[in-house]
Scaffold this motif. Structure first.
Motif, PDB file in Angstrom:
ATOM      1  N   VAL A   1       0.868  -1.188   0.000  1.00  0.00           N
ATOM      2  CA  VAL A   1       0.000   0.000   0.000  1.00  0.00           C
ATOM      3  C   VAL A   1       0.901   1.233   0.000  1.00  0.00           C
ATOM      4  O   VAL A   1       1.864   1.299   0.764  1.00  0.00           O
ATOM      5  CB  VAL A   1      -0.897   0.011   1.260  1.00  0.00           C
ATOM      6  CG1 VAL A   1      -1.796   1.241   1.277  1.00  0.00           C
ATOM      7  CG2 VAL A   1      -1.722  -1.264   1.347  1.00  0.00           C
ATOM      8  N   HIS A   2       0.593   2.180  -0.863  1.00  0.00           N
ATOM      9  CA  HIS A   2       1.367   3.431  -0.889  1.00  0.00           C
ATOM     10  C   HIS A   2       0.595   4.425  -0.025  1.00  0.00           C
ATOM     11  O   HIS A   2      -0.242   5.190  -0.513  1.00  0.00           O
ATOM     12  CB  HIS A   2       1.527   3.917  -2.325  1.00  0.00           C
ATOM     13  CG  HIS A   2       2.132   2.877  -3.228  1.00  0.00           C
ATOM     14  ND1 HIS A   2       3.462   2.538  -3.191  1.00  0.00           N
ATOM     15  CD2 HIS A   2       1.569   2.063  -4.159  1.00  0.00           C
ATOM     16  CE1 HIS A   2       3.694   1.583  -4.078  1.00  0.00           C
ATOM     17  NE2 HIS A   2       2.570   1.279  -4.676  1.00  0.00           N
ATOM     18  N   LEU A   3       0.878   4.362   1.275  1.00  0.00           N
ATOM     19  CA  LEU A   3       0.024   5.043   2.250  1.00  0.00           C
ATOM     20  C   LEU A   3       0.085   6.561   2.128  1.00  0.00           C
ATOM     21  O   LEU A   3       1.160   7.153   2.135  1.00  0.00           O
ATOM     22  CB  LEU A   3       0.421   4.607   3.664  1.00  0.00           C
ATOM     23  CG  LEU A   3      -0.687   4.745   4.695  1.00  0.00           C
ATOM     24  CD1 LEU A   3      -1.694   3.609   4.583  1.00  0.00           C
ATOM     25  CD2 LEU A   3      -0.117   4.797   6.092  1.00  0.00           C
ATOM     26  N   LEU A   4      -1.078   7.175   2.029  1.00  0.00           N
ATOM     27  CA  LEU A   4      -1.207   8.638   1.935  1.00  0.00           C
ATOM     28  C   LEU A   4      -0.382   9.218   0.781  1.00  0.00           C
ATOM     29  O   LEU A   4       0.099  10.343   0.865  1.00  0.00           O
ATOM     30  CB  LEU A   4      -0.818   9.315   3.263  1.00  0.00           C
ATOM     31  CG  LEU A   4      -1.618   8.893   4.509  1.00  0.00           C
ATOM     32  CD1 LEU A   4      -1.092   9.588   5.760  1.00  0.00           C
ATOM     33  CD2 LEU A   4      -3.102   9.212   4.320  1.00  0.00           C
TER      34      LEU A   4
ATOM     35  N   ALA B   1      -2.798   7.024  -3.809  1.00  0.00           N
ATOM     36  CA  ALA B   1      -1.488   7.397  -4.349  1.00  0.00           C
ATOM     37  C   ALA B   1      -1.472   7.719  -5.840  1.00  0.00           C
ATOM     38  O   ALA B   1      -0.427   7.591  -6.488  1.00  0.00           O
ATOM     39  CB  ALA B   1      -0.488   6.282  -4.045  1.00  0.00           C
ATOM     40  N   THR B   2      -2.589   8.177  -6.381  1.00  0.00           N
ATOM     41  CA  THR B   2      -2.577   8.563  -7.794  1.00  0.00           C
ATOM     42  C   THR B   2      -1.468   9.592  -8.032  1.00  0.00           C
ATOM     43  O   THR B   2      -1.417  10.616  -7.351  1.00  0.00           O
ATOM     44  CB  THR B   2      -3.952   9.147  -8.188  1.00  0.00           C
ATOM     45  OG1 THR B   2      -4.897   8.094  -8.163  1.00  0.00           O
ATOM     46  CG2 THR B   2      -3.922   9.778  -9.567  1.00  0.00           C
TER      47      THR B   2
ATOM     48  N   ALA C   1      11.790   8.316  -4.312  1.00  0.00           N
ATOM     49  CA  ALA C   1      10.348   8.403  -4.022  1.00  0.00           C
ATOM     50  C   ALA C   1       9.811   9.779  -4.387  1.00  0.00           C
ATOM     51  O   ALA C   1      10.366  10.804  -3.994  1.00  0.00           O
ATOM     52  CB  ALA C   1      10.103   8.134  -2.540  1.00  0.00           C
ATOM     53  N   PHE C   2       8.725   9.797  -5.163  1.00  0.00           N
ATOM     54  CA  PHE C   2       8.038  11.043  -5.499  1.00  0.00           C
ATOM     55  C   PHE C   2       6.630  10.937  -4.914  1.00  0.00           C
ATOM     56  O   PHE C   2       5.836  10.085  -5.286  1.00  0.00           O
ATOM     57  CB  PHE C   2       7.968  11.218  -7.013  1.00  0.00           C
ATOM     58  CG  PHE C   2       7.196  12.442  -7.436  1.00  0.00           C
ATOM     59  CD1 PHE C   2       7.800  13.686  -7.451  1.00  0.00           C
ATOM     60  CD2 PHE C   2       5.863  12.338  -7.805  1.00  0.00           C
ATOM     61  CE1 PHE C   2       7.081  14.822  -7.838  1.00  0.00           C
ATOM     62  CE2 PHE C   2       5.137  13.468  -8.187  1.00  0.00           C
ATOM     63  CZ  PHE C   2       5.753  14.709  -8.194  1.00  0.00           C
ATOM     64  N   ARG C   3       6.363  11.818  -3.960  1.00  0.00           N
ATOM     65  CA  ARG C   3       5.128  11.721  -3.192  1.00  0.00           C
ATOM     66  C   ARG C   3       3.998  12.513  -3.845  1.00  0.00           C
ATOM     67  O   ARG C   3       4.205  13.646  -4.271  1.00  0.00           O
ATOM     68  CB  ARG C   3       5.408  12.274  -1.800  1.00  0.00           C
ATOM     69  CG  ARG C   3       4.250  12.287  -0.898  1.00  0.00           C
ATOM     70  CD  ARG C   3       4.509  12.994   0.407  1.00  0.00           C
ATOM     71  NE  ARG C   3       5.842  13.124   0.875  1.00  0.00           N
ATOM     72  CZ  ARG C   3       6.262  12.709   2.066  1.00  0.00           C
ATOM     73  NH1 ARG C   3       5.455  12.090   2.868  1.00  0.00           N
ATOM     74  NH2 ARG C   3       7.506  12.940   2.454  1.00  0.00           N
ATOM     75  N   SER C   4       2.828  11.914  -3.914  1.00  0.00           N
ATOM     76  CA  SER C   4       1.639  12.628  -4.384  1.00  0.00           C
ATOM     77  C   SER C   4       0.667  12.616  -3.203  1.00  0.00           C
ATOM     78  O   SER C   4      -0.142  11.718  -3.060  1.00  0.00           O
ATOM     79  CB  SER C   4       1.054  11.898  -5.599  1.00  0.00           C
ATOM     80  OG  SER C   4      -0.125  12.524  -6.020  1.00  0.00           O
ATOM     81  N   ASN C   5       0.774  13.634  -2.373  1.00  0.00           N
ATOM     82  CA  ASN C   5       0.184  13.560  -1.034  1.00  0.00           C
ATOM     83  C   ASN C   5      -1.338  13.487  -1.031  1.00  0.00           C
ATOM     84  O   ASN C   5      -2.028  14.234  -1.716  1.00  0.00           O
ATOM     85  CB  ASN C   5       0.644  14.764  -0.205  1.00  0.00           C
ATOM     86  CG  ASN C   5       0.254  14.632   1.263  1.00  0.00           C
ATOM     87  OD1 ASN C   5      -0.422  15.487   1.814  1.00  0.00           O
ATOM     88  ND2 ASN C   5       0.641  13.551   1.893  1.00  0.00           N
TER      89      ASN C   5
END
Ligand code: PLP
Length: 398
Positions: free
Chosen positions: A136-139, A166-167, A305-309
């Motif tokens: 799971v890519h959480l948040l 995580a879109t 890692a590139f976060r999509s919050n």
């Protein structure tokens, strides 16, 4: 009370979505059809996925993924009782379908800093019956895909991804959802983009795609690609192929209303994600000043890692203050929530349906007891983040 109100979610659609929905209603073509196909195609292009199947929710996407592992028409053919590793901190319907279909979810712990699935814990939970990992890519914080891919390859496990929060997130410049065999997305109201309710499953293999297409709607072959339909028809003499049940299935179809909504929202997804990232960066900068009191959700690898919050996840370092903290936020008009669902093993349903955890879930426990998340959505501004920060700072220092 300041009079200011910041909610966890707000509607983010405008007159364009309303116009296309009105059009589709007027056309009377409202059950799943051409628009759903168009949205699947557009989504595959945006996501860089080989195949996409739209469903009526992210939970249904997870259900079809669990079913894919068991389908006799598929390539995995897992048996009832086979084990699937799932992080303890996630949403209920990441886990439920596996139980409902007779697989055995085995909860594993999460990292104390990224709040994502811990490979060390996966190693400990591994048994001769482990067959798959559902990361799971959480948040919107990508799980460590280098470690997960390696782990799954080493142990011959099927890697699956729950990308419902995580879109747009990436690992090493590749969108999450493209590392596992199948991945789930949610377009529920509060998410990066919305179809009111809705979800998508992406996969890379054509055989998986046709099983997913069949299981979405009654086990029919109708929505498969032409070539697969032709092959299947050649194998079965049947008077009306429209009503031939090729595999077991559900009915978790979307409507065309959701599909046209999605087509409109997809045009603006990059803007939505940008706003969320800017808000997140503001949060991150401000909250770094509170690091003696608050653990913020960190990346697994700052280069990859590139976060999509999705929302701003935090864990309070002092135990026993969360209730008061949430009350303080509420009094100042700020909505908050427990961190996704905390530790699933500590919910009342768990002991009725699942075996006791086999590994320590101590980090998940900390999140369960002291974690929460703060609003981030596309209607918020950096000024809202500054306000939230000032309210939080006051809680600790005034
Ligand atoms: C990680 C995760 N998986 C699955 C879901 C289920 O998605 P949906 O609400 O579209 O059913 C959610 C919902 O937010 C989620 O956060």
């Amino acid at each position: 009370m300041s009079g200011r109100e910041i909610k966890l979610q707000v509607p983010t659609y405008s007159k364009e979505e309303v116009a296309t929905v009105n059009e589709i209603l007027a056309s009377t073509m409202v059950v799943m059809g051409q628009k759903t196909r168009e949205f699947q195609h557009a989504w595959s292009n945006w996501q860089n996925a080989n195949y996409s199947t739209m469903v009526n929710s992210g939970s249904s996407a997870n259900l079809l993924i669990a079913n894919l592992l068991l389908s006799k028409r598929g390539q995995y053919c897992l048996n009832k009782g086979d084990e699937v590793l799932i992080p303890a901190v996630t949403w209920s319907t990441t886990l439920f379908p596996f139980v409902q279909l007779g697989l055995k979810p085995v909860l594993v712990d999460v990292s104390p800093t990224s709040f994502n699935i811990s490979i060390e814990s996966c190693q400990k939970a591994l048994t001769s019956k482990t067959r798959a990992v559902f990361a799971v890519h959480l948040l919107g914080n990508p799980a460590n895909m280098d470690e997960l891919v390696k782990f799954c390859n080493e142990h011959n496990l099927v890697l699956l991804e729950d990308c419902c929060e995580a879109t747009g997130a990436m690992w090493d410049n590749k969108r999450v959802g493209n590392f596992g065999e199948a991945s789930a997305f949610s377009f529920m109201f509060a998410h990066h983009m919305s179809t009111i309710e809705g979800g998508m499953i992406c996969c890379r293999d054509k055989q998986d795609d046709i099983v997913l297409k069949a299981s979405r709607a009654h086990g029919w072959i109708r929505e498969m690609d032409e070539e697969s339909q032709k092959e299947i028809k050649a194998q079965h003499d049947f008077d009306d192929y429209r009503f031939m049940f090729w595999d077991m299935g559900f009915n978790v179809r979307p409507t065309e209303i959701s599909a046209v909504f999605g087509l409109e929202q997809l045009k603006r997804i990059e803007d939505f994600i940008k706003i969320r990232i800017n808000n997140f960066l503001r949060y991150y900068e401000k909250f770094s000043k509170l690091d003696s009191e608050i653990q913020v959700q960190e990346l697994e690898d700052t280069n990859k890692a590139f976060r999509s919050n999705f929302s701003f996840g935090i864990v309070l370092k002092r135990a026993g203050i969360r209730k008061k903290f949430i009350q303080h936020l509420k009094e100042n008009g700020i909505d908050s929530r427990l961190l996704v669902a905390g530790n699933l093993a500590r919910h009342p349903f768990y002991n009725h349906y699942c075996a006791p955890p086999t590994v320590s879930l101590q980090n998940a426990d900390k999140i369960h007891e002291n974690g929460l998340y703060l609003p981030n959505h596309q209607a918020m501004t950096p000024d809202d983040v500054d306000y939230i920060y000032s309210v939080v700072r006051n809680f600790f220092y005034e």
